[in-house]
Motif scaffolding. Structure first.
Motif, PDB file in Angstrom:
ATOM      1  N   LYS A  99     -15.515  -1.749  29.842  1.00  0.00           N
ATOM      2  CA  LYS A  99     -14.332  -1.948  30.692  1.00  0.00           C
ATOM      3  C   LYS A  99     -14.317  -0.958  31.852  1.00  0.00           C
ATOM      4  CE  LYS A  99     -11.514  -3.762  26.954  1.00  0.00           C
ATOM      5  NZ  LYS A  99     -10.331  -3.563  26.123  1.00  0.00           N
ATOM      6  N   ILE A 100     -14.694   0.280  31.584  1.00  0.00           N
ATOM      7  CA  ILE A 100     -14.734   1.296  32.642  1.00  0.00           C
ATOM      8  C   ILE A 100     -15.806   0.945  33.670  1.00  0.00           C
ATOM      9  CG2 ILE A 100     -15.226   3.732  33.122  1.00  0.00           C
ATOM     10  CD1 ILE A 100     -14.005   4.345  30.350  1.00  0.00           C
ATOM     11  N   LEU A 141     -16.905  -2.027  34.342  1.00  0.00           N
ATOM     12  CA  LEU A 141     -16.451  -3.201  35.089  1.00  0.00           C
ATOM     13  C   LEU A 141     -15.488  -2.820  36.205  1.00  0.00           C
ATOM     14  CD1 LEU A 141     -15.957  -5.905  32.303  1.00  0.00           C
ATOM     15  CD2 LEU A 141     -17.606  -5.918  34.169  1.00  0.00           C
ATOM     16  N   VAL A 142     -14.605  -1.868  35.943  1.00  0.00           N
ATOM     17  CA  VAL A 142     -13.671  -1.425  36.988  1.00  0.00           C
ATOM     18  C   VAL A 142     -14.432  -0.749  38.128  1.00  0.00           C
ATOM     19  CG1 VAL A 142     -11.785   0.185  37.477  1.00  0.00           C
ATOM     20  CG2 VAL A 142     -11.710  -1.224  35.430  1.00  0.00           C
ATOM     21  N   ILE A 143     -15.392   0.104  37.784  1.00  0.00           N
ATOM     22  CA  ILE A 143     -16.188   0.790  38.813  1.00  0.00           C
ATOM     23  C   ILE A 143     -16.992  -0.225  39.619  1.00  0.00           C
ATOM     24  CG2 ILE A 143     -18.099   2.399  39.176  1.00  0.00           C
ATOM     25  CD1 ILE A 143     -17.021   3.961  36.730  1.00  0.00           C
ATOM     26  N   GLY A 202     -16.266  -3.357  40.095  1.00  0.00           N
ATOM     27  CA  GLY A 202     -15.325  -4.115  40.932  1.00  0.00           C
ATOM     28  C   GLY A 202     -14.998  -3.384  42.218  1.00  0.00           C
ATOM     29  N   VAL A 203     -14.768  -2.092  42.116  1.00  0.00           N
ATOM     30  CA  VAL A 203     -14.473  -1.288  43.312  1.00  0.00           C
ATOM     31  C   VAL A 203     -15.690  -1.246  44.235  1.00  0.00           C
ATOM     32  CG1 VAL A 203     -13.928   1.051  44.106  1.00  0.00           C
ATOM     33  CG2 VAL A 203     -12.692   0.079  42.178  1.00  0.00           C
ATOM     34  N   PHE A 231     -22.004  -7.405  37.245  1.00  0.00           N
ATOM     35  CA  PHE A 231     -20.601  -7.613  36.884  1.00  0.00           C
ATOM     36  C   PHE A 231     -20.447  -8.877  36.038  1.00  0.00           C
ATOM     37  CE2 PHE A 231     -16.280  -9.122  37.721  1.00  0.00           C
ATOM     38  CZ  PHE A 231     -15.541  -7.976  37.495  1.00  0.00           C
ATOM     39  N   CYS A 283     -19.257  -9.089  32.155  1.00  0.00           N
ATOM     40  CA  CYS A 283     -18.074  -9.879  31.786  1.00  0.00           C
ATOM     41  C   CYS A 283     -18.386 -10.820  30.633  1.00  0.00           C
ATOM     42  CB  CYS A 283     -17.564 -10.677  32.984  1.00  0.00           C
ATOM     43  SG  CYS A 283     -16.657  -9.707  34.172  1.00  0.00           S
TER      44      CYS A 283
END
Length: 95
Positions: A4-5, A7-9, A11-12, A61, A65
């Protein structure tokens, strides 16, 4: 939790790489010198490098997912065997 971490990185980073690409008009990519030959990414501009970077980040990504969805499915699967007790209901008397 680590996925999850990441994926957030990712995404940014994907959003940042898309915003830095040079579009048809005057956008954020040209503000960083995307149109000049002495730019940071060489004489061809950031289009080749940033587009390949964006495709690579997007592929990673997407795979993460799918991995997270598969792992979440396994976590939610419960192997609980419950015995169902059937209650016998009495029929009301017929008048």
């Amino acid at each position: 939790m680590l996925i999850k971490i990441i994926l957030v990185i990712l995404g940014v980073l994907i959003v940042a790489s898309v915003l830095m690409q040079q579009g048809k008009g005057s956008d954020l990519g040209s503000a960083f010198g995307g149109g000049s030959s002495d730019s940071l990414f060489g004489p061809l501009g950031p289009s080749n490098f940033l587009s390949q970077l964006t495709w690579g980040l997007t592929a990673i990504f997407f795979v993460l997912c799918l991995t997270l969805a598969y792992l979440s499915k396994e976590d939610l699967s419960l192997n609980v065997q419950e015995e169902q007790i059937e209650e016998v209901q009495e029929e009301p008397p017929v008048e």
